[in-house]
Design a protein around this motif. Structure first.
Motif, PDB file in Angstrom:
ATOM      1  N   GLY A 130      40.309  34.239  41.989  1.00  0.00           N
ATOM      2  CA  GLY A 130      38.989  34.727  41.601  1.00  0.00           C
ATOM      3  C   GLY A 130      38.919  36.223  41.416  1.00  0.00           C
ATOM      4  O   GLY A 130      37.817  36.791  41.363  1.00  0.00           O
ATOM      5  N   MET A 131      40.073  36.897  41.289  1.00  0.00           N
ATOM      6  CA  MET A 131      40.041  38.339  41.038  1.00  0.00           C
ATOM      7  C   MET A 131      39.366  38.622  39.702  1.00  0.00           C
ATOM      8  O   MET A 131      39.484  37.865  38.743  1.00  0.00           O
ATOM      9  CB  MET A 131      41.462  38.914  41.048  1.00  0.00           C
ATOM     10  N   LEU A 132      38.648  39.727  39.655  1.00  0.00           N
ATOM     11  CA  LEU A 132      37.885  40.075  38.463  1.00  0.00           C
ATOM     12  C   LEU A 132      38.796  40.615  37.367  1.00  0.00           C
ATOM     13  O   LEU A 132      39.803  41.260  37.643  1.00  0.00           O
ATOM     14  CB  LEU A 132      36.828  41.120  38.813  1.00  0.00           C
ATOM     15  N   ASP A 133      38.408  40.343  36.139  1.00  0.00           N
ATOM     16  CA  ASP A 133      39.163  40.859  35.000  1.00  0.00           C
ATOM     17  C   ASP A 133      38.853  42.340  34.799  1.00  0.00           C
ATOM     18  O   ASP A 133      37.692  42.751  34.792  1.00  0.00           O
ATOM     19  CB  ASP A 133      38.803  40.093  33.725  1.00  0.00           C
ATOM     20  N   ALA A 134      39.885  43.128  34.641  1.00  0.00           N
ATOM     21  CA  ALA A 134      39.732  44.543  34.325  1.00  0.00           C
ATOM     22  C   ALA A 134      39.939  44.712  32.814  1.00  0.00           C
ATOM     23  O   ALA A 134      40.613  43.887  32.186  1.00  0.00           O
ATOM     24  CB  ALA A 134      40.734  45.372  35.112  1.00  0.00           C
ATOM     25  N   PRO A 135      39.388  45.777  32.211  1.00  0.00           N
ATOM     26  CA  PRO A 135      38.615  46.836  32.858  1.00  0.00           C
ATOM     27  C   PRO A 135      37.232  46.340  33.279  1.00  0.00           C
ATOM     28  O   PRO A 135      36.657  45.453  32.651  1.00  0.00           O
ATOM     29  CB  PRO A 135      38.509  47.903  31.763  1.00  0.00           C
ATOM     30  N   PHE A 136      36.719  46.942  34.363  1.00  0.00           N
ATOM     31  CA  PHE A 136      35.407  46.564  34.861  1.00  0.00           C
ATOM     32  C   PHE A 136      34.312  47.142  33.964  1.00  0.00           C
ATOM     33  O   PHE A 136      34.545  48.062  33.176  1.00  0.00           O
ATOM     34  CB  PHE A 136      35.231  47.065  36.299  1.00  0.00           C
ATOM     35  N   ASP A 137      33.111  46.613  34.157  1.00  0.00           N
ATOM     36  CA  ASP A 137      31.958  47.053  33.359  1.00  0.00           C
ATOM     37  C   ASP A 137      31.105  48.084  34.090  1.00  0.00           C
ATOM     38  O   ASP A 137      29.923  48.269  33.764  1.00  0.00           O
ATOM     39  CB  ASP A 137      31.098  45.835  32.991  1.00  0.00           C
ATOM     40  N   ASN A 138      31.698  48.771  35.065  1.00  0.00           N
ATOM     41  CA  ASN A 138      30.947  49.732  35.880  1.00  0.00           C
ATOM     42  C   ASN A 138      30.266  50.829  35.064  1.00  0.00           C
ATOM     43  O   ASN A 138      29.206  51.330  35.445  1.00  0.00           O
ATOM     44  CB  ASN A 138      31.884  50.396  36.899  1.00  0.00           C
ATOM     45  N   ASP A 139      30.880  51.225  33.954  1.00  0.00           N
ATOM     46  CA  ASP A 139      30.342  52.344  33.171  1.00  0.00           C
ATOM     47  C   ASP A 139      29.379  51.897  32.070  1.00  0.00           C
ATOM     48  O   ASP A 139      28.981  52.713  31.233  1.00  0.00           O
ATOM     49  CB  ASP A 139      31.499  53.137  32.535  1.00  0.00           C
ATOM     50  N   ARG A 140      29.013  50.641  32.064  1.00  0.00           N
ATOM     51  CA  ARG A 140      28.159  50.145  30.979  1.00  0.00           C
ATOM     52  C   ARG A 140      26.796  50.827  30.968  1.00  0.00           C
ATOM     53  O   ARG A 140      26.224  51.087  29.907  1.00  0.00           O
ATOM     54  CB  ARG A 140      27.997  48.623  31.104  1.00  0.00           C
TER      55      ARG A 140
END
Length: 295
Positions: free
Chosen positions: A266-276
């Protein structure tokens, strides 16, 4: 107008507060009682609703541009109440729905490894068939759990426990940051099907270094067994201490979450959307542990 179901819970309440802070018209759904009275002080439009009443639900979400579900529970809630909420949104012509998917990416989990997340997966299969745009927010595990709910940091013996590998990365985001991001996603008509956010991707070894720095004393990693042995402990715990009927988080359920994390499931796919969304400030693992140490 954004409608939030589960607004009397921790995550849902924070989402409501963030939407109010962002000056978004927000409707908070509540069943009534003292918690609903507290919501009224948030400047949200509080609507008392019966989740078993199709007409009541449809009227409550009418006119919304997005419905957010922060409902939490077992099958009667995740599949039942949330399913009726979804149906009501479709009937009312609401264009977007954010389901209560706030977790690791359960789409990747082997079936049967996490009861609660299996329910989320079942609901997702149903929601995919509905005539409405979906946006799921995957945030990993809640970082807040590192202060006790997820008992891997053992302060009395200055150890950080791990199963399998001490270098297995794990994704964490605070409840507050998840709420702040979700509020913005609800206001974003261009949001994609899935958004991945992560306040910190750390291993048990990383945690030991961070806790050592925070407390000024050396913490070391300590093996607690293999991922397979943790699975055996879970199986035994389910038999000897199954928990009360309807209990969302008996001890064995918490262990299932830990097993998923240490297995790298269940690890999240990178790149993350933190900067959206500009202006978001992300809480680090260091910040959470330091705040906990100062209490």
């Amino acid at each position: 107008m954004i409608v939030v179901a589960g607004a009397t819970g921790d995550l849902g309440g924070r989402i409501v507060q963030e939407l109010v802070r962002l000056n978004a018209p927000v409707v908070a759904l509540a069943r009534g009682g003292a918690s609903a009275e507290e919501l009224a002080a948030s400047r949200a439009d509080v609507r008392i609703v019966d989740f078993d009443d199709e007409r009541s639900l449809t009227g409550a979400v009418a006119g919304a541009t997005c419905v957010i579900s922060a409902l939490s529970g077992l099958e009667p809630v995740v599949i039942g109440a949330q399913g009726r909420l979804l149906d009501a949104a479709v009937r009312a012509g609401v264009p977007r729905f954010i389901p209560s998917d706030f977790a690791i990416d359960f789409r990747k989990l082997p079936p049967g490894t996490n009861r609660n997340l299996d329910l989320r997966k079942r609901f997702q299969a149903r929601a995919e068939q509905a005539d409405i745009r979906l946006t799921s927010v995957f945030n990993g595990a809640f970082m807040d759990m590192l202060t006790g709910t997820m008992p891997i940091v053992q302060h009395p013996i200055r150890r950080v426990l791990y199963w399998g590998s001490a270098d297995q990365p794990m994704d964490f985001t605070t409840i507050a940051d998840t709420a702040a991001f979700t509020a913005r996603a609800a206001m974003d008509d261009t949001s994609p099907r899935a958004l991945n956010i992560c306040g910190g991707r750390v291993s048990a070894r990383d945690l030991a270094e961070i806790v050592s720095k925070v407390h000024g004393r050396r913490y070391r990693v300590m093996p607690a067994g293999t991922v397979g042995s943790l699975g055996l402990v879970i199986a035994v715990a389910k038999r000897v201490a199954p928990g009360k009927a309807g209990e969302i988080y008996p001890a064995w359920q918490g262990m299932q979450y830990m097993r998923n994390l240490f297995a790298g499931e269940g690890m999240l796919d990178a790149p993350f959307d933190n900067d959206r969304y500009p202006g978001m400030r992300w809480t680090r693992v260091e910040d959470v542990l330091l705040q906990d140490a100062r209490r």
